[in-house]
Write a protein that holds these residues in place. Structure first.
Motif, mmCIF file in Angstrom:
data_model
loop_
_atom_site.group_PDB
_atom_site.id
_atom_site.type_symbol
_atom_site.label_atom_id
_atom_site.label_comp_id
_atom_site.label_asym_id
_atom_site.label_seq_id
_atom_site.Cartn_x
_atom_site.Cartn_y
_atom_site.Cartn_z
ATOM 1 N N SER A 41 0.818 -1.208 0.000
ATOM 2 C CA SER A 41 0.000 0.000 0.000
ATOM 3 C C SER A 41 0.854 1.261 0.000
ATOM 4 O O SER A 41 0.385 2.330 -0.394
ATOM 5 C CB SER A 41 -0.923 0.001 1.223
ATOM 6 O OG SER A 41 -0.152 -0.066 2.414
ATOM 7 N N ARG A 172 2.150 -0.336 11.268
ATOM 8 C CA ARG A 172 1.016 -0.670 12.137
ATOM 9 C C ARG A 172 0.412 0.587 12.755
ATOM 10 O O ARG A 172 -0.813 0.670 12.928
ATOM 11 C CB ARG A 172 1.463 -1.619 13.239
ATOM 12 C CG ARG A 172 1.739 -3.032 12.768
ATOM 13 C CD ARG A 172 1.782 -3.991 13.945
ATOM 14 N NE ARG A 172 2.804 -3.603 14.911
ATOM 15 C CZ ARG A 172 4.050 -4.058 14.883
ATOM 16 N NH1 ARG A 172 4.430 -4.903 13.927
ATOM 17 N NH2 ARG A 172 4.913 -3.672 15.801
ATOM 18 N N ASP A 175 -1.946 2.167 10.250
ATOM 19 C CA ASP A 175 -2.938 1.285 9.638
ATOM 20 C C ASP A 175 -4.334 1.728 10.051
ATOM 21 O O ASP A 175 -4.671 1.724 11.247
ATOM 22 C CB ASP A 175 -2.686 -0.157 10.074
ATOM 23 C CG ASP A 175 -3.579 -1.140 9.320
ATOM 24 O OD1 ASP A 175 -4.330 -0.695 8.425
ATOM 25 O OD2 ASP A 175 -3.536 -2.350 9.637
ATOM 26 N N PRO A 176 -5.211 2.125 9.118
ATOM 27 C CA PRO A 176 -6.568 2.562 9.496
ATOM 28 C C PRO A 176 -7.436 1.423 10.015
ATOM 29 O O PRO A 176 -8.452 1.673 10.672
ATOM 30 C CB PRO A 176 -7.125 3.152 8.194
ATOM 31 C CG PRO A 176 -6.344 2.480 7.107
ATOM 32 C CD PRO A 176 -4.982 2.241 7.661
ATOM 33 N N LYS A 177 -7.073 0.178 9.752
ATOM 34 C CA LYS A 177 -7.862 -0.950 10.208
ATOM 35 C C LYS A 177 -7.501 -1.388 11.629
ATOM 36 O O LYS A 177 -8.185 -2.251 12.187
ATOM 37 C CB LYS A 177 -7.666 -2.139 9.257
ATOM 38 C CG LYS A 177 -8.086 -1.850 7.829
ATOM 39 C CD LYS A 177 -7.842 -3.051 6.939
ATOM 40 C CE LYS A 177 -8.206 -2.760 5.491
ATOM 41 N NZ LYS A 177 -7.948 -3.929 4.602
ATOM 42 N N ALA A 178 -6.448 -0.849 12.208
ATOM 43 C CA ALA A 178 -6.020 -1.258 13.541
ATOM 44 C C ALA A 178 -6.914 -0.621 14.593
ATOM 45 O O ALA A 178 -7.415 0.500 14.434
ATOM 46 C CB ALA A 178 -4.565 -0.867 13.768
ATOM 47 N N ASN A 179 -7.136 -1.350 15.698
ATOM 48 C CA ASN A 179 -7.934 -0.813 16.795
ATOM 49 C C ASN A 179 -7.064 0.046 17.703
ATOM 50 O O ASN A 179 -5.880 0.254 17.449
ATOM 51 C CB ASN A 179 -8.603 -1.946 17.587
ATOM 52 C CG ASN A 179 -7.593 -2.982 18.054
ATOM 53 O OD1 ASN A 179 -6.469 -2.640 18.416
ATOM 54 N ND2 ASN A 179 -7.988 -4.252 18.034
ATOM 55 N N GLU A 182 -3.986 -1.826 19.328
ATOM 56 C CA GLU A 182 -2.931 -2.078 18.353
ATOM 57 C C GLU A 182 -2.193 -0.795 17.986
ATOM 58 O O GLU A 182 -0.962 -0.798 17.831
ATOM 59 C CB GLU A 182 -3.520 -2.730 17.108
ATOM 60 C CG GLU A 182 -4.062 -4.134 17.346
ATOM 61 C CD GLU A 182 -4.743 -4.704 16.119
ATOM 62 O OE1 GLU A 182 -5.003 -5.913 16.104
ATOM 63 O OE2 GLU A 182 -5.022 -3.922 15.184
#
Length: 217
Positions: A41, A172, A175-179, A182
């Protein structure tokens, strides 16, 4: 002859079994195909240039060049020392106590006691020209060189491990998908690796110029 019923029956059996055997052979397995590569990405942060520069900065901070020069100078001095002689000096004090027969008219068996003290000096010069070819101190110098090379190899490995750990932490943390957990762990790991790299390079990693990002092909 060859036209007997038994021979004809064998020919018919072979003609019937041959197509069946050909049909029973399993098809060849399909050729293995490589899994498709997943495009990144974003461009990687750790480029070969950044790795080389970071390792070079860590070696400078550790004084690798100065240590190699010092070990080389030690080996040269060990060889050149053979041109200078070894000087041995020794001093000793001597004493002398003896009896000497000194007959006289009145005493023909007269003995006289004699005594004295003296100083004895000795000096020697010894050359070892065989050390011009090989000196025993070179073994110790080579051992120090090997230990230095092993230490620098461990330093390079440590720097590369910290670099790639820093890159993973940066990815990490962004990363927009990490909570939330994380993201927190990634941020702490990023700060930790940056501190390690800053210490290993004596501040070079923090104050380095930002490299131009490479476009992935």
């Amino acid at each position: 002859m060859y036209g007997g019923p038994r021979f004809i029956g064998r020919l018919l059996s072979f003609a019937l079994l041959a197509p069946a055997a050909a049909r029973a052979e399993p098809p060849p397995p399909p050729a293995a195909t490589a899994p498709p590569s997943v495009p990144l990405s974003r461009a990687p942060l750790v480029t070969p240039r950044l790795a080389r520069e970071t390792v070079a900065a860590a070696l400078r901070a550790a004084g690798s060049a100065a240590e190699r020069a010092r070990l080389t100078s030690m080996a040269s001095r060990a060889r050149m020392a053979a041109l200078l002689p070894e000087l041995f000096l020794r001093a000793a004090r001597t004493t002398n106590d003896s009896l000497t027969l000194s007959p006289t008219v009145d005493d023909p068996y007269h003995y006289a006691a004699l005594g004295g003290a003296g100083l004895w000096l000795e000096g020697r010069l010894i050359w070892h020209f065989d050390r011009l070819v090989f000196d025993r101190d070179e073994v110790a110098v080579e051992r120090l060189r090997r230990e230095h090379a092993d230490a620098m190899a461990r330093l390079r490995a440590k720097v590369l491990d910290a670099l790639f750990a820093w890159q993973r932490a940066v990815f990490r943390a962004e990363d927009p998908k990490a909570n939330a957990d994380e993201l927190e762990q990634a941020t702490l790991s990023r700060a930790e690796q940056e501190a390690i790299l800053d210490l290993l390079t004596a501040g070079w990693f923090t104050h380095r110029e930002a490299p131009t990002p490479e476009v992935p092909r």
